[in-house]
Design an enzyme around this catalytic site. Structure first.
Site, PDB file in Angstrom:
ATOM      1  N   LEU A  57       0.878  -1.172   0.000  1.00 12.19           N
ATOM      2  CA  LEU A  57       0.000   0.000   0.000  1.00 12.19           C
ATOM      3  C   LEU A  57       0.914   1.220   0.000  1.00 12.19           C
ATOM      4  O   LEU A  57       1.941   1.233   0.681  1.00 12.19           O
ATOM      5  CB  LEU A  57      -0.882   0.034   1.263  1.00 12.19           C
ATOM      6  CG  LEU A  57      -1.993  -1.009   1.403  1.00 12.19           C
ATOM      7  CD1 LEU A  57      -2.756  -0.778   2.700  1.00 12.19           C
ATOM      8  CD2 LEU A  57      -2.952  -0.986   0.220  1.00 12.19           C
ATOM      9  N   ASP A  58       0.540   2.254  -0.757  1.00 11.08           N
ATOM     10  CA  ASP A  58       1.310   3.498  -0.726  1.00 11.08           C
ATOM     11  C   ASP A  58       1.389   4.012   0.704  1.00 11.08           C
ATOM     12  O   ASP A  58       0.491   3.762   1.515  1.00 11.08           O
ATOM     13  CB  ASP A  58       0.630   4.570  -1.591  1.00 11.08           C
ATOM     14  CG  ASP A  58       0.677   4.245  -3.072  1.00 11.08           C
ATOM     15  OD1 ASP A  58       1.540   3.443  -3.468  1.00 11.08           O
ATOM     16  OD2 ASP A  58      -0.155   4.787  -3.821  1.00 11.08           O
ATOM     17  N   LYS A  59       2.443   4.756   0.991  1.00 12.32           N
ATOM     18  CA  LYS A  59       2.626   5.318   2.336  1.00 12.32           C
ATOM     19  C   LYS A  59       1.371   6.036   2.831  1.00 12.32           C
ATOM     20  O   LYS A  59       0.962   5.886   3.983  1.00 12.32           O
ATOM     21  CB  LYS A  59       3.811   6.294   2.315  1.00 12.32           C
ATOM     22  CG  LYS A  59       4.067   6.973   3.650  1.00 12.32           C
ATOM     23  CD  LYS A  59       5.183   7.999   3.544  1.00 12.32           C
ATOM     24  CE  LYS A  59       5.341   8.755   4.858  1.00 12.32           C
ATOM     25  NZ  LYS A  59       6.357   9.819   4.775  1.00 12.32           N
ATOM     26  N   ARG A  62      -5.261   5.809  -8.392  1.00 13.43           N
ATOM     27  CA  ARG A  62      -4.963   7.250  -8.439  1.00 13.43           C
ATOM     28  C   ARG A  62      -4.944   7.772  -9.882  1.00 13.43           C
ATOM     29  O   ARG A  62      -5.495   8.833 -10.178  1.00 13.43           O
ATOM     30  CB  ARG A  62      -3.626   7.508  -7.732  1.00 13.43           C
ATOM     31  CG  ARG A  62      -3.694   7.141  -6.249  1.00 13.43           C
ATOM     32  CD  ARG A  62      -2.323   7.032  -5.603  1.00 13.43           C
ATOM     33  NE  ARG A  62      -1.631   8.313  -5.585  1.00 13.43           N
ATOM     34  CZ  ARG A  62      -0.412   8.490  -5.076  1.00 13.43           C
ATOM     35  NH1 ARG A  62       0.232   7.479  -4.547  1.00 13.43           N
ATOM     36  NH2 ARG A  62       0.149   9.682  -5.097  1.00 13.43           N
TER      37      ARG A  62
END
Length: 305
Positions: free
Chosen positions: A145-147, A246
């Protein structure tokens, strides 16, 4: 509590392992913490921030000059709790057995190490967690997962289980649903975006409608609720490409809130509006169907009312 403190916060609570404050007026985070913990030195308070022991609403915040706004909740994990063997910062374990660990990750915590940050990551903390039982134990990354994305994430406890999950990901994963808070009113109740994704030399992922021009990506969405300014979507991934949601939200003309990299103009919730809320899969060893959920952050629900 001094009068100065009262101006900034109200409804302070002491929990077993943390201190919880409600912000009463606009101020910077470090100033707020210094007033909240008058018995601590400036350096001590700074190190509490740096170690990721402070969360604002539902995300870890380490910036000294982060602007606080009235109504926000600031939680400080106590030092003793932070150094306790069982304490995990910025995450909680939802499930653990001999093969896998499933966590709920907060926004602001890295999944894995970067050149700049090696220790304050989900992977490093879980590695320390399993090595308390046996120094030979290890943790393996299955997906990321992205930060700045919060929610459900799974790790494997052996190379064999990691390979099995990654090699059979499409067959084994039955549901992977994200909550996405996006800008503007999405008028089409449900639909999907299909394109080919490529990554530039500056690590920006972009979409192409030219067949086979990159990795094929398909994202399905359904509107949960919306107003003129924001829409809350349930998003399901048919493919799991880097930054897929995104980029596809930007393609739709409704970028994810707070996602400046992919077209967002507003940062109304002061974090990225993306949360992994459901992960359901067949257990790699037993074959049993498991389902894990992480509650949608309150800020997503408030903004999309």
């Amino acid at each position: 509590m001094s009068k100065g403190n009262k101006q900034h916060r109200t409804g302070d609570k002491k929990l077993a392992n943390s201190l919880v404050y409600t912000v009463k007026e606009r101020t910077e985070l470090l100033s707020f913490l210094l007033e909240s913990m008058p018995n601590r030195s400036r350096n001590s308070v700074k190190s509490i921030l740096t170690r990721g022991q402070v969360t604002v609403n539902d995300h870890i915040e380490t910036k000294h000059n982060y602007t606080l706004h009235p109504g926000q909740t600031v939680t400080i994990l106590k030092n003793k709790a932070a150094v306790k063997e069982s304490a995990l910062i910025g995450m909680s374990i939802l499930y653990e057995d001999d093969d896998i660990i499933v966590i709920n990750k907060e926004a602001g915590l890295l999944s894995i190490a970067t050149e700049k940050e090696k220790r304050q990551t989900a992977h490093h903390q879980l590695m320390e967690h399993v090595r308390r039982e046996d120094p030979q134990n290890r943790i393996f990354v299955v997906h990321r997962l992205d930060k700045d994305t919060s929610g459900v994430m799974m790790f494997a406890k052996s190379e064999h289980v990691k390979r099995k999950l990654q090699d059979n990901w499409k067959e084994m994963v039955k549901e992977r649903t994200y909550a996405a808070l996006v800008e503007g009113k999405v008028t089409k109740e449900k639909g999907y975006v299909s394109s080919w994704l490529r990554e530039s030399s500056t690590h920006l992922v972009y979409s192409s409608q030219t067949k086979n021009d990159g990795q094929h990506a398909i994202t399905h969405y359904k509107v949960v609720r919306s107003n003129e300014d924001f829409s809350l979507l349930d998003v399901q991934l048919e493919t799991g490409r880097k930054n897929q949601i995104r980029v596809h939200m930007q393609d739709m003309g409704h970028p994810v809130v707070g996602d400046k990299k992919y077209g967002s103009k507003k940062n109304a919730i002061r974090r990225l509006g993306l949360h992994a809320k459901v992960l359901s899969f067949n257990h790699p060893t037993t074959g049993q169907l498991l389902l894990f959920k992480a509650d949608v952050p309150k800020s997503f629900l408030t903004k999309s009312k």
